[in-house]
Design an enzyme around this catalytic site. Structure first.
Site, PDB file in Angstrom:
ATOM      1  N   GLU A  40       4.903  -9.887   0.966  1.00 27.05           N
ATOM      2  CA  GLU A  40       3.915  -9.143   0.181  1.00 27.05           C
ATOM      3  C   GLU A  40       4.372  -9.054  -1.275  1.00 27.05           C
ATOM      4  OE1 GLU A  40       2.496  -4.491  -0.317  1.00 27.05           O
ATOM      5  OE2 GLU A  40       3.515  -5.116   1.521  1.00 27.05           O
ATOM      6  N   ASP A  92       5.768  -4.151   2.975  1.00 31.47           N
ATOM      7  CA  ASP A  92       6.390  -2.859   2.693  1.00 31.47           C
ATOM      8  C   ASP A  92       6.182  -1.897   3.861  1.00 31.47           C
ATOM      9  OD1 ASP A  92       7.079  -3.840   0.249  1.00 31.47           O
ATOM     10  OD2 ASP A  92       5.469  -2.835  -0.860  1.00 31.47           O
ATOM     11  N   ASP A 125       4.972   0.979   4.169  1.00 30.59           N
ATOM     12  CA  ASP A 125       4.068   2.055   3.780  1.00 30.59           C
ATOM     13  C   ASP A 125       2.672   1.743   4.321  1.00 30.59           C
ATOM     14  OD1 ASP A 125       3.177   0.005   2.189  1.00 30.59           O
ATOM     15  OD2 ASP A 125       3.759   0.922   0.281  1.00 30.59           O
ATOM     16  N   ASP A 153      -0.082   0.721   2.769  1.00 28.79           N
ATOM     17  CA  ASP A 153      -0.627  -0.549   2.293  1.00 28.79           C
ATOM     18  C   ASP A 153       0.022  -1.739   2.998  1.00 28.79           C
ATOM     19  OD1 ASP A 153      -2.526   0.432   0.561  1.00 28.79           O
ATOM     20  OD2 ASP A 153      -1.126   0.612  -1.109  1.00 28.79           O
TER      21      ASP A 153
END
Length: 689
Positions: free
Chosen positions: A468, A541, A543, A545
Site C-alpha cells: 500500500e 497498514d 488501520d 484504511d
C-alpha cells in the site's frame, strides 16, 4: 496366530448396533458435517410435513447445554400401535431402521425422507433423545438412551437411566389443546461417536434454513441460538418460491429476467410393494415427475447452480441436472444456428461452458420415491427423470424464444449475443494460449515500471508483495530479499470490482497491473500454471484504511483469480501494532519487543511491570508501514525467519465479498440496518481517529 476362519468369526449387528458401529455409512462422517447431517434428518421430517400441506412453522433451538430441539405444528408422529411389531408409532420411528411413512403408503406424495433411517439413526447416535407428540388431545412423551427406550431420573443426559424391561411405554405427559397437533424432538449428540470439536454451525444452519424457506413458499423457519448466554433469533419466510431464490443467488447484473420453466411427465417403474400379508411383490407403477426451474443470465461469468429433489439438495447433481443441461444445449445451439448470420458465428460450435457463463439456476423436481446414491442423497439416480427434465426445458425455452412479446424478444437477443461473445472469447483465448509462449521476467518488456521484481525463476520459491503506497515501497525495497521477493505498489484504494463490469475492471490501472504482474490472466481464462509467483502477499497498514484496501484486493482475487485462493497461495502480511523498547540496566543493550494487538501489549507491559523492568514511554504505535525503517519491517513482516502470514481461505474471501457488498454496495437499506443494529457493540475507544 491362526489362519482358521469359520462361521463363528462372523458378526451379525442387530438393529441400531450397525449404526453405532459404522456411523459414517449413514451420516457421512463423525465431525461437524455429520453432526449437521443428523440435525437435518430431523428437520427434513418436519419439512416433509409442510410439503404435504401440514404445519406452516418449524422452530429450531440450539440450547446452551449442547442439545438441539426441533418443533413443528404438523400432524404429529402416530401414537397408535403398529400391528406387525406391536410397538407404538413413535417407538417404531425411532428404533427401527427402514421404518416410516414414506415407502409409498399414501402419506406423502413426495418427500425428502426415503429410506426410513433418518430419525432412528439420529436416535442411535444420541446420548439422550426426548420426543413429545401432541395428538388426540394429549401430549405423549418418550425418552431414549443411545437408541434404547426407557426413563431418565432427571433432565440431563447423565441422569440415571432405566431401560424398559417387560414392555415399553409411551407415557401421557399432559393435555394438548383441542385441534393442536405437532412434534417436539430434543437430543444430545453422543460424544462417544462424534469428535470433540464437532459443533453445530449456525451460519450453515441459517443458510440451509433460508434455502428450505425458498423451496417451500409460505413455510416459516425460526432459529434460536441460546449457546452464548443470550437468545439470537433468526426467521426465514419467502412467498416468491424459487424465482426469489434465483434472484437472491445471482451475483451479477441481469441480462434476462428470471424465467420459470415448469412442466411434468410420467414414467413407469417396477418397485417392490409391501402387501397386507407382509410380502414384498414387484409391481409396475406409473410415477409423475413435476419439474420447476428458475433461470436467469447475468453479465458475469460465474455460474450459480442449485438442484433439488423433493427439497433435498443434490450438490453433486444427478439425472435431473443432466436433463437440464441436455435441454439447454439443444435449444441454444438451435437458436444460434438459426441466427448464425446476425451473430457472425461461422462454423464454431457452442460448448456447455459458454452457455453456463453468468447463469443462475434453481432446478427442482418432485417425484415419489426417487432413487439416490446413498443415505446422504447427494446424487439423484432415477434414470427416467433425465428425459422428462430435458423435455420440459426444451419446450419451455423454445416457447420463450418464439414469443412475440417485446421484452422476450429483446432479452433472448441479448442472451444470444452474450453466449456467442463467451464462445468467441473462449476460442480467442485458446488460440492465444497455443501461440503465445509464456515469458519469464527477463524476456518480458511489458511489465509495469513500478514493479520491483525478484531475480529467481523458481515460481514455487518466489513471493509477490502488493504494498500500500509508494512510501511503504521505498522502505520495503531495502527490507526485502531481492532474490525471491518482488514488490508491486498500489496507489490508494483500487476499484470496487464487486459492482464494476469486466471492462471497467480491466480499464482500472491498479487492477490491470496486478493481473499483468501475476501473469495468469483473469476470469474464465485464468491459468494458475502460468502464475509467476508462488505466494501473493497483501501488505497494508494496520488501520481501518489498510483493512479496507485488503478487502478490495480480496474481492478482486475472489472474483477474477479465484484459483489462487483455492490453492492457498494468497496471504495477508501481519505487521506489528506496537514497538516496546525495554531498558536494561548498565551497559547491557536495550531489548526491542513487537506486539500485534492491544491485549498482547497490555499483557506484555503487565509482565514487565511485575518483573521490575522499565520501558521507554510513550510506547510507539505504528500508524502505517511507512513509519518503520527497513530493519524493523524486515524483522517483523518480511523476513521468512520471523514474520507471520495469514493464509486467505476461500471462505475468508467470500465473507469479505459479503461484507463489502453490505457496507459499500448500492443497497442502502441493509447497510443502515447493519449500522443501527450493531451500534451498541461499538466502543468509542476502538475508533482510530
Amino acid at each position: 496366530m491362526t489362519s482358521e476362519y469359520s462361521a463363528h468369526h462372523l458378526q451379525v449387528l442387530e438393529g441400531l448396533e450397525a449404526v453405532r458401529k459404522r456411523p459414517g455409512m449413514y451420516i457421512g462422517s463423525t465431525d461437524s458435517r455429520g453432526l449437521m447431517h443428523c440435525l437435518w434428518e430431523i428437520i427434513d421430517n418436519s419439512v416433509d410435513e409442510a410439503l404435504a400441506g401440514h404445519g406452516g412453522r418449524i422452530d429450531i433451538i440450539l440450547h446452551a447445554d449442547g442439545s438441539v430441539e426441533v418443533r413443528d405444528r404438523a400432524r404429529g408422529i402416530p401414537v397408535d400401535i403398529e400391528p406387525r411389531t406391536g410397538l407404538t408409532g413413535v417407538e417404531v420411528v425411532f428404533t427401527k431402521l427402514h421404518a416410516g411413512g414414506k415407502f409409498g403408503g399414501g402419506s406423502y406424495a413426495a418427500s425428502g425422507g426415503l429410506h426410513g433411517v433418518g430419525a432412528s439413526v439420529v436416535n442411535a447416535l444420541s446420548e439422550r433423545l426426548d420426543v413429545e407428540v401432541d395428538r388426540d388431545g394429549k401430549t405423549w412423551a418418550m425418552s431414549f438412551h443411545r437408541g434404547e427406550p426407557g426413563t431418565f431420573a432427571g433432565g440431563t443426559p447423565d441422569a440415571a437411566f432405566s431401560p424398559f424391561e417387560a414392555s415399553s411405554e409411551l407415557r401421557v405427559a399432559g393435555r394438548a389443546a383441542k385441534g393442536v397437533t405437532g412434534t417436539r424432538i430434543r437430543y444430545w449428540a453422543d460424544r462417544q461417536i462424534f469428535t470433540k470439536d464437532a459443533a453445530f454451525n449456525l451460519e450453515e444452519l441459517e443458510q440451509r434454513a433460508r434455502q428450505t424457506a425458498f423451496l417451500v413458499p409460505g413455510l416459516e423457519i425460526v432459529i434460536s441460538d441460546e449457546r452464548e448466554g443470550g437468545v439470537n433469533l433468526t426467521t426465514f419466510r419467502f412467498d416468491g418460491g424459487i424465482s426469489e431464490f434465483a434472484d437472491f443467488l445471482a451475483p451479477d447484473a441481469a441480462v434476462t429476467d428470471t424465467w420459470r420453466l415448469t412442466g411434468s411427465g410420467t414414467f413407469k417403474e417396477t418397485v417392490p410393494v409391501l402387501q397386507p400379508t407382509g410380502a414384498m411383490v414387484p409391481t409396475e407403477l406409473e410415477r409423475e415427475c413435476h419439474v420447476d426451474v428458475a433461470v436467469r443470465w447475468g453479465t458475469g461469468y460465474d455460474t450459480a447452480n442449485r438442484s433439488f429433489v423433493n427439497i433435498i439438495a443434490t450438490p453433486k447433481g444427478g439425472t435431473h441436472q443432466q436433463g437440464f443441461e441436455l435441454g439447454l444445449m439443444k435449444v441454444l445451439r438451435a437458436q444460434v444456428e438459426q441466427n448464425a448470420r446476425r451473430l457472425k458465428v461461422g462454423t464454431d460450435k457452442l460448448e456447455k461452458d459458454d452457455i453456463l457463463a453468468g447463469l443462475t439456476v434453481v432446478l427442482t423436481v418432485r417425484l415419489p420415491e426417487p432413487q439416490f446414491e446413498g443415505q446422504t442423497k447427494e446424487v439423484l439416480g432415477t434414470p427416467a427423470v433425465r428425459q422428462i427434465v430435458a423435455n420440459v426445458v426444451t419446450r419451455e425455452l423454445t416457447a420463450r424464444f418464439a414469443s412475440t412479446k417485446r421484452d422476450d424478444k429483446n432479452q433472448t437477443a441479448l442472451l444470444l449475443d452474450k453466449i456467442v461473445a463467451e464462445m468467441k472469447a473462449r476460442i480467442s483465448a485458446r488460440a492465444h494460449k497455443e501461440t503465445q509462449r509464456r515469458k519469464n521476467a527477463l524476456e518480458s518488456s511489458s511489465l509495469p515500471a513500478k514493479l520491483a521484481d525478484c531475480r529467481t525463476n523458481d515460481v514455487a520459491d518466489s513471493e509477490l508483495f502488493i504494498v500500500e503506497g509508494d512510501s511503504a515501497l521505498g522502505t520495503a525495497k531495502h527490507a526485502r530479499n531481492s532474490e525471491y521477493q518482488a514488490l508491486l505498489p498500489i496507489r490508494g484504494k483500487i476499484l470496487n470490482v464487486q459492482k464494476a463490469s469486466i471492462s471497467d475492471m480491466l480499464g482500472n490501472a491498479e487492477c490491470a497491473s496486478i493481473i499483468q504482474v501475476i501473469g495468469a490472466g483473469s476470469g474464465r481464462s485464468f491459468d494458475i500454471d502460468s502464475a509467476r509467483y508462488g505466494k501473493v502477499i497483501l501488505m497494508s497498514d494496520a488501520d481501518v484504511d489498510g483493512a479496507h484496501i485488503r478487502t478490495l484486493l480480496l474481492t478482486l482475487f475472489f472474483r477474477y483469480m479465484r484459483p489462487l485462493i483455492e490453492e492457498g497461495r494468497v496471504y495477508a502480511a501481519v505487521p506489528p501494532l506496537h514497538r516496546v523498547v525495554v531498558m536494561n540496566p548498565g551497559s547491557k543493550p536495550n531489548e526491542t519487543i513487537y506486539t500485534y494487538s492491544e491485549p498482547e501489549l497490555h499483557g506484555l507491559l503487565t509482565k514487565l511491570g511485575k518483573s521490575g523492568k522499565r520501558w521507554q514511554e510513550p510506547v510507539q504505535r505504528y500508524k502505517g508501514l511507512g513509519e518503520m525503517d527497513a530493519e524493523q519491517l524486515a524483522t517483523t513482516t518480511m523476513d521468512r525467519n520471523g514474520r507471520t502470514l495469514r493464509r486467505v481461505r476461500l471462505e475468508d474471501a467470500e465473507a469479505a465479498t459479503t461484507v463489502f457488498e453490505l457496507l459499500m454496495g448500492n443497497e442502502v437499506a441493509p447497510r443502515r440496518e447493519f449500522i443501527v443494529s450493531s451500534s451498541d457493540r461499538l466502543s468509542r475507544e476502538s475508533i482510530d481517529a
